[in-house]
Scaffold this motif. Structure first.
Motif, PDB file in Angstrom:
ATOM      1  N   MET A 138      -3.688  26.708  23.343  1.00 30.82           N
ATOM      2  CA  MET A 138      -5.106  26.658  22.992  1.00 30.82           C
ATOM      3  C   MET A 138      -5.871  27.915  23.397  1.00 30.82           C
ATOM      4  SD  MET A 138      -5.455  23.948  21.261  1.00 30.82           S
ATOM      5  CE  MET A 138      -7.197  23.596  21.177  1.00 30.82           C
ATOM      6  N   GLU A 139      -5.500  28.520  24.532  1.00 32.50           N
ATOM      7  CA  GLU A 139      -6.254  29.701  24.961  1.00 32.50           C
ATOM      8  C   GLU A 139      -6.093  30.842  23.955  1.00 32.50           C
ATOM      9  OE1 GLU A 139      -6.676  30.363  29.330  1.00 32.50           O
ATOM     10  OE2 GLU A 139      -5.615  32.223  28.814  1.00 32.50           O
ATOM     11  N   GLU A 140      -4.858  31.105  23.538  1.00 30.16           N
ATOM     12  CA  GLU A 140      -4.611  32.160  22.549  1.00 30.16           C
ATOM     13  C   GLU A 140      -5.338  31.835  21.242  1.00 30.16           C
ATOM     14  OE1 GLU A 140      -2.449  30.791  24.519  1.00 30.16           O
ATOM     15  OE2 GLU A 140      -1.082  32.298  25.355  1.00 30.16           O
ATOM     16  N   ILE A 141      -5.303  30.573  20.852  1.00 30.48           N
ATOM     17  CA  ILE A 141      -5.934  30.177  19.586  1.00 30.48           C
ATOM     18  C   ILE A 141      -7.452  30.281  19.677  1.00 30.48           C
ATOM     19  CG2 ILE A 141      -6.279  28.201  18.027  1.00 30.48           C
ATOM     20  CD1 ILE A 141      -3.294  27.450  18.868  1.00 30.48           C
ATOM     21  N   GLU A 142      -8.012  29.865  20.803  1.00 29.39           N
ATOM     22  CA  GLU A 142      -9.460  29.994  21.008  1.00 29.39           C
ATOM     23  C   GLU A 142      -9.888  31.459  20.945  1.00 29.39           C
ATOM     24  OE1 GLU A 142     -12.312  28.267  21.444  1.00 29.39           O
ATOM     25  OE2 GLU A 142     -11.235  26.492  20.794  1.00 29.39           O
ATOM     26  N   GLN A 143      -9.057  32.351  21.515  1.00 30.78           N
ATOM     27  CA  GLN A 143      -9.403  33.778  21.501  1.00 30.78           C
ATOM     28  C   GLN A 143      -9.424  34.315  20.072  1.00 30.78           C
ATOM     29  OE1 GLN A 143      -6.549  35.416  24.247  1.00 30.78           O
ATOM     30  NE2 GLN A 143      -7.735  34.750  26.037  1.00 30.78           N
ATOM     31  N   ALA A 162      -2.894  14.513  28.363  1.00 28.76           N
ATOM     32  CA  ALA A 162      -2.174  15.722  28.786  1.00 28.76           C
ATOM     33  C   ALA A 162      -3.165  16.728  29.371  1.00 28.76           C
ATOM     34  CB  ALA A 162      -1.431  16.336  27.605  1.00 28.76           C
ATOM     35  N   VAL A 163      -2.645  17.597  30.243  1.00 25.89           N
ATOM     36  CA  VAL A 163      -3.483  18.587  30.927  1.00 25.89           C
ATOM     37  C   VAL A 163      -2.992  19.981  30.564  1.00 25.89           C
ATOM     38  CG1 VAL A 163      -4.177  19.470  33.202  1.00 25.89           C
ATOM     39  CG2 VAL A 163      -4.005  17.003  32.814  1.00 25.89           C
ATOM     40  N   TYR A 164      -3.946  20.890  30.348  1.00 24.14           N
ATOM     41  CA  TYR A 164      -3.653  22.281  29.991  1.00 24.14           C
ATOM     42  C   TYR A 164      -4.505  23.188  30.867  1.00 24.14           C
ATOM     43  CZ  TYR A 164      -3.699  26.473  26.954  1.00 24.14           C
ATOM     44  OH  TYR A 164      -3.604  27.743  26.443  1.00 24.14           O
ATOM     45  N   LYS A 165      -3.878  23.984  31.691  1.00 24.46           N
ATOM     46  CA  LYS A 165      -4.591  24.889  32.604  1.00 24.46           C
ATOM     47  C   LYS A 165      -5.710  24.152  33.334  1.00 24.46           C
ATOM     48  CE  LYS A 165      -3.695  28.847  29.521  1.00 24.46           C
ATOM     49  NZ  LYS A 165      -2.703  29.751  30.088  1.00 24.46           N
ATOM     50  N   GLY A 166      -5.405  22.971  33.824  1.00 28.85           N
ATOM     51  CA  GLY A 166      -6.360  22.207  34.624  1.00 28.85           C
ATOM     52  C   GLY A 166      -7.399  21.435  33.841  1.00 28.85           C
ATOM     53  N   ARG A 167      -7.371  21.531  32.491  1.00 28.13           N
ATOM     54  CA  ARG A 167      -8.349  20.796  31.671  1.00 28.13           C
ATOM     55  C   ARG A 167      -7.619  19.820  30.753  1.00 28.13           C
ATOM     56  NH1 ARG A 167     -10.541  25.577  28.766  1.00 28.13           N
ATOM     57  NH2 ARG A 167     -11.995  24.179  27.699  1.00 28.13           N
ATOM     58  N   CYS A 170      -8.120  17.440  24.244  1.00 29.06           N
ATOM     59  CA  CYS A 170      -9.317  16.924  23.544  1.00 29.06           C
ATOM     60  C   CYS A 170     -10.583  17.642  23.990  1.00 29.06           C
ATOM     61  CB  CYS A 170      -9.552  15.416  23.708  1.00 29.06           C
ATOM     62  SG  CYS A 170      -8.427  14.413  22.752  1.00 29.06           S
ATOM     63  N   GLY A 171     -10.532  18.316  25.145  1.00 29.81           N
ATOM     64  CA  GLY A 171     -11.729  19.003  25.638  1.00 29.81           C
ATOM     65  C   GLY A 171     -11.540  20.510  25.670  1.00 29.81           C
ATOM     66  N   LEU A 172     -10.654  21.029  24.821  1.00 28.95           N
ATOM     67  CA  LEU A 172     -10.248  22.432  24.920  1.00 28.95           C
ATOM     68  C   LEU A 172     -10.782  23.297  23.785  1.00 28.95           C
ATOM     69  CD1 LEU A 172      -6.521  21.550  25.706  1.00 28.95           C
ATOM     70  CD2 LEU A 172      -8.211  22.350  27.366  1.00 28.95           C
ATOM     71  N   GLY A 289      11.369  22.364  26.799  1.00 29.45           N
ATOM     72  CA  GLY A 289      10.952  22.456  28.204  1.00 29.45           C
ATOM     73  C   GLY A 289       9.451  22.285  28.307  1.00 29.45           C
ATOM     74  N   ALA A 290       8.976  21.766  29.451  1.00 35.04           N
ATOM     75  CA  ALA A 290       7.523  21.685  29.657  1.00 35.04           C
ATOM     76  C   ALA A 290       7.063  23.024  30.212  1.00 35.04           C
ATOM     77  CB  ALA A 290       7.198  20.554  30.621  1.00 35.04           C
ATOM     78  N   LYS A 291       6.034  23.616  29.619  1.00 36.18           N
ATOM     79  CA  LYS A 291       5.504  24.891  30.102  1.00 36.18           C
ATOM     80  C   LYS A 291       4.798  24.679  31.441  1.00 36.18           C
ATOM     81  CE  LYS A 291       5.090  27.886  26.198  1.00 36.18           C
ATOM     82  NZ  LYS A 291       4.207  28.919  25.628  1.00 36.18           N
ATOM     83  N   GLU A 292       4.763  25.728  32.270  1.00 44.13           N
ATOM     84  CA  GLU A 292       4.258  25.584  33.633  1.00 44.13           C
ATOM     85  C   GLU A 292       2.763  25.300  33.712  1.00 44.13           C
ATOM     86  OE1 GLU A 292       5.648  28.412  36.473  1.00 44.13           O
ATOM     87  OE2 GLU A 292       7.502  27.225  36.377  1.00 44.13           O
TER      88      GLU A 292
END
Ligand SMILES: *Cc1c(COP(=O)(O)O)cnc(C)c1O
Length: 381
Positions: A138-143, A162-167, A170-172, A289-292
């Motif tokens: 999502m970060e790359e796509i948002e950029q 699910a959590v992505y970079k602490g968020r 649905c809220g990304l 694999g699950a990304k870190e």
């Protein structure tokens, strides 16, 4: 064994389900009743956004998201070719043009570089899909989106929790959409879905569109749909809610156990990496694999197998259900090939030929999971 066991969950919370349904029958507000508002408040707070708008299904959430952004004929929307049909269906229903791109081998989620290459002056939005329960990049796509002034709608039908970079998923992005179809990570007992956004104007538009574009009773300021979620379905989710955090933990634990056991017990098995050529993959079983920086809620636990027909036949004869998510990339489906990706989608093609999903759910017992793993070992031996 069931592919997804919903009975154990129901048995654990049956009295609360009965109590919540009885409350709806008593007050009789079947449409937009108090449970709808209660659920929307709880879910918005959980996701960490200002607004949750419950709607009739995950598909309806995606369609209303596009309508709220004013996307229609002449507009292009970029999405993954490797997803459930609803993701692309809504783009066509809105009258816009779906632009299909390939996915990354290591996650089966949309490839941000391929997205960037498809941006044109007509591009209005990107719909990344957080497939199998793991959030897309999502970060790359948002950029990319912010550089081009376009919106992002996360199709989080499989990734609620699910959590992505602490968020939270649905809220990304501009809008996050999820589904409460019974077998999804948070499922009701029928159809349901929701949009999440912190944008007041989009939230207002979505609320109006879900009730026929109605700003006040019989004042229709925009074209809308009949897209509300039933009070009774919201009541079911409220009954399930206290258990959800535990279920997410279980999903993560059970998913990780599948990965660990497959890699430990099947020699030659591998975790899929970014540089792997899936067309010539020779591992008997390959796992995602699950990304870190993110978690997966494993809406599905999906692996790659070389000879899927033979492996599925083996499972069938052992009485263990399997499924294929998904056998054909969308840009090759009869109704969508008019929008086929001109340079092809080799990663999605290789995935479509090899993916197979195993029984999964928060109530999958260790005993049943061991049976599934033993069956997989025998099938590829
Ligand atoms: C399930 C799903 C949908 C549609 O949700 P419904 O509630 O069934 O309409 C959309 N996208 C993806 C990726 C899904 O898995």
């Amino acid at each position: 064994m069931q592919f997804i066991d919903l009975k154990a969950q129901q048995a654990a919370i049956r009295s609360e389900i009965d109590r919540r349904i009885a409350a709806v029958l008593d007050h009789g507000q079947y449409i937009l009743g108090p449970e709808v508002i209660e659920l929307e408040q709880i879910l918005a707070e959980y996701v960490g956004v200002k607004h949750c708008i419950s709607v009739a299904s995950g598909t309806e959430a995606l369609l209303i998201a596009l309508m709220a952004l004013g996307i229609g004929p002449g507009d292009e929307v970029i999405t993954s070719t490797f997803t459930f049909v609803a993701t692309a269906e809504v783009i066509a229903l809105a009258g816009a043009t779906p632009v299909f791109v390939d996915v990354l081998p290591e996650t089966a989620n949309i490839d941000p570089r391929a997205v960037e290459a498809k941006i044109t002056p007509r591009t209005r939005a990107i719909i990344p899909v957080s497939l199998y329960g793991q959030v897309a990049d999502m970060e790359e796509i948002e950029q990319i989106a912010s550089r081009h002034g376009i919106s992002v709608i996360e199709d989080a039908a499989q990734s609620f929790g699910a959590v992505y970079k602490g968020r939270k998923s649905c809220g990304l992005s501009t809008i996050g959409c999820t589904s409460f179809f019974p077998s999804k990570p948070l499922g009701c007992y029928g159809d349901g879905g929701a949009l999440f956004t912190s944008d007041d104007a989009i939230a207002q538009a979505a609320k109006e569109i879900r009730v026929h574009g109605q700003a006040q009773r019989y004042v229709h300021t925009r074209i809308g749909v009949g897209g509300r979620m039933d009070t009774i379905q919201c009541a079911i989710l409220l009954a399930k809610w206290p258990r959800f955090a535990w279920e997410v933990e279980q999903r993560m634990r059970i998913g990780q156990r599948y990965t660990d056991e497959i890699l430990r017990r099947i020699s030659g098995s591998a975790t899929i990496t970014a540089d792997m050529d899936l067309q010539s993959l020779n591992a008997p079983v390959a796992v995602f694999g699950a990304k870190e920086d993110r978690t997966s809620v494993y809406a599905q636990y999906t692996v790659l197998v070389a000879d899927r027909d033979a492996v599925q036949a083996h499972f069938q004869s052992s009485g263990i259900p399997t499924a294929v998510h998904y056998p054909v990339p969308l840009d090759q489906q009869p109704a969508y090939k008019q929008w086929a990706a001109p340079d092809g989608t080799p990663v999605a093609d290789a995935l479509a030929a090899r993916v197979m999903s195993l029984p999964m759910g928060p109530d999958l017992s260790e005993e049943d999971q061991d049976r599934v793993i033993a069956c997989l070992c025998a099938a590829v031996a």
